[in-house]
Design an enzyme around this catalytic site. Structure first.
Site, short mmCIF file in Angstrom:
data_model
loop_
_atom_site.label_atom_id
_atom_site.label_comp_id
_atom_site.label_asym_id
_atom_site.label_seq_id
_atom_site.Cartn_x
_atom_site.Cartn_y
_atom_site.Cartn_z
N GLY A 30 0.79 -1.23 0.00
CA GLY A 30 0.00 0.00 0.00
C GLY A 30 0.82 1.27 0.00
O GLY A 30 0.27 2.35 -0.19
N CYS A 55 -26.38 -12.39 -20.25
CA CYS A 55 -25.99 -13.69 -19.69
C CYS A 55 -26.69 -13.98 -18.37
O CYS A 55 -26.45 -15.00 -17.74
CB CYS A 55 -24.48 -13.77 -19.51
N CYS A 79 -23.09 -7.00 -18.69
CA CYS A 79 -21.82 -7.12 -17.98
C CYS A 79 -20.77 -6.18 -18.59
O CYS A 79 -20.61 -6.11 -19.81
CB CYS A 79 -21.25 -8.53 -18.11
#
Ligand SMILES: Nc1ncnc2c1ncn2[C@@H]1O[C@H](COP(=O)(O)OP(=O)(O)OP(=O)(O)O)[C@@H](O)[C@H]1O
Ligand SMILES: [Mg+2]
Ligand SMILES: [Zn+2]
Lengths: 275, 367, 298
Positions: free
Chosen positions: C31, C243, C265
């Site tokens: 990080g 889908c 999607c």
């Protein structure tokens, strides 16, 4: 109150006279800017719950001293030590930056003459008060907000204004908000630089009243800089008179103000009306 | 029925072909040559070399041609090429005092050793469009004279001899030359990196920043001590040879600003310096750079730093036009996904707002 | 004229070593933003130069590369970057998430769960999560060093005070390994949970801002929130129209100028694999495949 690293204060220690250990010690403090000695050879001890006023004319070194005491300015000479919450007295110069900053947002407060310096002007009052809590790990929005509301009430700000930014506040309200923001972590020591300067006389009086009751309630130790002897008289236990960077007289407030020894202090005192 | 859009690859290829055609323009018009660009658009080439940080007239001319005259795009092309070049080391510092000057002016002294030399300049031309240039113009031959052998010492060196101007800060012995294209930049940055950043910086940005100091945002009372343009030798000290080998000569413009300074308790008052250097003839760039360099020295000289031009982080983070143009233009890239998130959030907030502000009757009716 | 000749994956080996050192440091301090001497790349800053440099530095000849932008392999910038590596490194490329060893992404994390042998490389525009609260780099670096993150919570507090909940939809800040607050790049907060305890190595490259940071495999990644206002991933009301996936991130497609909308999607590989496996939504058609040569559909 604090959820991180801060043991509770010992309530039994709260009486000024019974507290035998100083909280803050200045020893031979000095600061020069080139040829100007803004402050020289200042020594004193401040005890828990004690209010010390620093008075003197403009340019006498009051603000400089306050910055030295609060570790914001490196001293050219001398030391400042502080008794941490764990009871150990440490030289401020030996604290790491992280420790110093932590001290500054937990055990200390600093009230600026200009509230814009001490507040986030674009952030709501609630967040201004809550920031110190979040900085020490508070993580419950509801509790932070409740605590902030509570403090707004204590400094006599209408809780309905909690989501307004200080930009929309009056001068007196901003100053009270700044005080709440500082006191929310229940610090033991607060520095104030002319906290009533720039305010209207009636607003000043109300603010002083508020300060006086908070100081007593929370048993705060305070170093307050003012050129207004009336402020010193109302708030402080002790007074230090500065001139040309030196402390020329120091003593109990009533004593110094009613019976000044130094001619300069006499001059200062004679320039204001008796209480 | 819905079919997702495809065929991006083909679209890209077609767009590139279209670009090639647009670049060429009307093919009945002669193809522009690199020589023509280099010879007749010389100042554009100079700018691309400077901000591209690569001294190569031919490559700069190619970049300008490839970029259809868009100089920032050309600078970008040169930079991307430069990034892949191997490094052999740093040259010896060039001696601008030994420059074969083609132009040299000082606003601080009327007469200086070696004289003021006006040289090729737009200064004092009347800015009237000249139709005779449109085609086939043949200029009069320039007036000539014996080349002067008089040395042309830098004006700042003349002031320096009397201690009237601060000495040029010398690098510590053995200190390498900073290079922000090789090492990550950290703040506060040393002056070598600041100057490198400014030398690569966008001319327009530096012009605006320098201008702002003149208008009071960080004023530093400048005098154009000297601006000189001409040729200098570049030498490289190859370790195995043991002495400096000449690599050739390049054209440079150097500007030294002379600025006011009040002095302090410990230092006698003297003039201070602002420095600008660029490839080719780039006077506007070097003058702006010198103003900004001086402004950025505010803290070092104990001045209050409050204006944008005095703010090192602000100036250095925004001066680079290749960085700036990339990030501004990246807004063209698809942001469907984050936009969708914002859209979803906005709808939610609006719904909540409408519910909270609905008249009570409606609320009840809805319940 | 100096004709350019380029190394494998474009960058010279010295530069790659410099970038790898930065990556190793980034992995060692999860990080933390490691400064690196970002190079000028042949694509514009802000268009993925950070991700491209990271990918170039870690790519080997055996790697299989997938590049997505907005979740899709077929957006123009994804194609452009994929072609760049196909040309300069000659590596195999794929659109199938589970076949890839290196996935470079802009703004999404694939829906298909990642595995241990994969590296996910994020393109990052502004790596500093505190930047819009504090513009100064010198100050934000100090705040990270001292883990002073109160200001970040001030922002979340303000959101709740104003809107009743945290109003950050993407680039939602996270705390990595209980130490550094990190910007996950402008991925939707929907993707945040995928970063936590992820088996794949996650690398973040910011070219213009010259920073690299990392989340090592199986590292704790927590989205910032309050106990009483916990982080909530974004949810869609309807399944994918193609889908029928219930739990994928959806793009909104405007189908006409009369308010017609459909949701599909954003991860095209995921959607197509599901359709190929026989899942059908309300609007599904046979998925269109780009023809290899001379397709007539442009
Ligand atoms: N940064 C500085 N540089 C140089 N001199 C300074 C600096 N700060 C303060 N001084 C000088 O130090 C002396 C003390 O200043 P200081 O601000 O402490 O006075 P003060 O007692 O707080 O005055 P006032 O009541 O006007 O606020 C003054 O002579 C001032 O000019
Ligand atoms: Mg003062
Ligand atoms: Zn789908």
């Amino acid at each position: 109150m604090i959820e991180q690293d801060l043991p509770d204060q010992d309530v039994a220690d709260r009486d000024v006279l019974e507290t035998d250990q100083p909280l803050l010690i200045a020893a031979g403090l000095g600061k020069s800017y080139g040829r100007i000695a803004a402050c020289r050879d200042v020594s004193f001890s401040l005890y828990p719950g004690e209010v010390l006023a620093i008075v003197g004319e403009s340019g006498s070194g009051k603000s400089t001293l306050l910055q030295l005491l609060s570790g914001q300015l490196a001293a050219s000479a001398g030391h400042v030590s502080y008794r941490m919450r764990d009871g150990v007295t440490r030289d401020l110069a030996t604290l790491g930056e992280a420790e110093r900053r932590f001290l500054f947002r937990t055990d200390w407060g600093f009230v600026h003459q200009d509230p814009a310096q001490g507040l986030r002007m674009a952030v709501s009052a609630g967040a201004n008060v809550g920031e110190r809590l979040m900085a020490v790990g508070w993580n419950h929005y509801g509790r932070i907000r409740d605590t902030a509301s509570d403090w707004l009430t204590r400094v006599e700000i209408d809780v309905a204004r909690i989501d307004d930014a200080p930009r929309t506040y009056s001068g007196g309200m901003r100053q009270r908000l700044q005080i709440a923001r500082n006191l929310v972590t229940e610090p033991r020591l607060v520095f104030m630089d002319e906290p009533t300067g720039g305010l209207d006389v009636s607003v000043q009086a109300r603010l002083l009243d508020l300060l006086r009751s908070l100081v007593a309630e929370l048993n705060l130790a305070v170093v307050i800089v003012t050129h207004d002897l009336a402020v010193a008289r109302l708030l402080s236990h002790r007074v230090m008179v500065m001139k040309g960077g030196r402390v020329i007289e120091t003593g109990l407030t009533d004593q110094v103000l009613d019976d000044p020894r130094e001619p300069y202090t006499q001059l200062l005192v004679s320039s204001i009306l008796p209480p | 029925m819905y079919v997702a859009v495809k065929g991006g690859e083909r679209a890209i290829e077609n767009a590139h072909r279209l670009l090639a055609n647009a670049r060429r323009g009307d093919q009945s018009v002669a193809d522009i040559t690199l020589d023509q660009i280099s010879e007749q658009l010389g100042l554009a080439v100079d700018r691309v070399m400077s901000e591209g940080s690569l001294y190569d007239r031919e490559l700069a001319a190619l970049a300008i041609k490839q970029a259809r005259g868009d100089l920032i795009e050309a600078i970008f092309l040169v930079r991307a090429f430069r990034a892949t070049l191997p490094r052999f080391g740093a040259s010896e510092p060039v001696d601008t005092g030994a420059m074969r000057v083609q132009r040299r002016v000082s606003s601080t002294f009327k007469d200086i050793p070696g004289g003021q030399i006006l040289g090729p300049t737009f200064d004092y031309t009347h800015r009237l469009l000249d139709p005779s240039l449109a085609e086939g113009f043949v200029p009069e031959a320039p007036a000539t004279a014996e080349a002067s052998t008089a040395p042309t010492p830098r004006v700042t060196d003349i002031l320096g001899r009397d201690g009237l101007i601060e000495p040029s800060p010398q690098a510590e012995d053995g200190a390498g030359v900073g290079d922000l294209t090789r090492e990550p930049l950290n703040f506060p940055a040393n002056r070598d990196l600041r100057l490198q950043n400014l030398a690569r910086g966008d001319e327009g940005f530096l012009l605006a920043m320098g201008y702002s100091t003149q208008r009071g945002y960080g004023r530093n009372h400048p005098f154009a001590g000297e601006i000189r343009f001409g040729e200098v030798e570049v030498e490289f000290a190859a370790e195995d040879v043991g002495f400096a080998v000449p690599l050739g000569s390049i054209e440079l413009t150097e500007c030294q600003m002379v600025n006011q300074f009040k002095g302090s308790a410990t230092e006698a008052p003297c003039f201070t310096r602002g420095y600008g250097l660029a490839f080719g003839q780039s006077e506007r760039k070097t003058m702006s750079m010198a103003l900004v360099d001086r402004a950025l020295r505010a803290r070092e000289l104990g001045e209050e730093a409050i204006a944008p031009a005095q703010d090192e982080e602000f100036v250095m983070s925004h001066s680079d036009n290749v960085q700036a143009t990339g990030f501004v233009e990246h807004l063209k890239l698809p942001h469907y996904v984050d936009f969708q998130s914002e859209l979803g959030l906005l709808r939610k907030l609006r719904k909540e707002f409408a519910e909270a502000n609905a008249p009570d009757a409606m609320k009840e009716a809805a319940e | 004229m100096n004709a350019p000749a380029y190394n494998f994956a474009y960058l010279d080996e010295q530069t790659k070593r410099m970038i790898r050192r930065a990556i190793l440091k980034a992995i060692a301090i999860p990080g933390y933003q490691v400064p690196f001497a970002s190079r000028e790349m042949p694509m514009p800053y802000g268009w993925g130069t950070g991700g491209v440099q990271v990918t170039a530095a870690i790519l080997g000849p055996q790697d299989v590369l997938k590049v997505i932008d907005q979740g899709s392999d077929d957006t123009t910038n994804a194609i452009s970057i994929r072609k760049f590596f196909a040309r300069t490194a000659g590596v195999a490329t794929t659109t199938a998430t589970d076949e890839a060893t290196v996935i470079q992404t802009r703004h999404r994390i694939p829906e298909t769960a990642l595995h241990e042998n994969q590296v996910l490389v994020y393109q990052v525009p502004i790596p500093e999560p505190l930047r819009f609260l504090e513009p100064r780099e010198t100050e934000t670096r100090r705040m990270h060093a001292l883990a002073e993150y109160g200001l970040m919570h001030v922002k979340l507090y303000e959101d709740i005070a104003r809107f009743g909940h945290i109003a950050t939809a993407y680039a939602y800040p996270v705390k990595v390994n209980a130490r550094y607050v990190m910007d996950p790049s402008p991925t939707p907060k929907f993707d945040n949970p995928k970063m936590d305890n992820c088996p794949a190595l996650q690398l973040f490259g910011a070219g213009r801002e010259k920073r690299i940071y990392a989340i090592p495999p199986y590292t704790q990644v927590v989205s910032l929130d309050f106990e009483d206002h916990p982080f909530e991933p974004y949810r869609f009301n309807a399944p994918c129209a193609l889908c029928a996936a219930e739990n994928s991130y959806l793009d909104e497609i405007v189908t006409d100028d009369k308010g017609g909308r459909m949701f599909v999607c954003s991860d095209t590989d995921y959607c197509e694999s599901r359709q190929a496996a026989g899942h059908h939504g309300s609007q599904s058609a046979a998925p269109y495949k780009e023809k290899a040569q001379g397709g007539s559909h442009d």
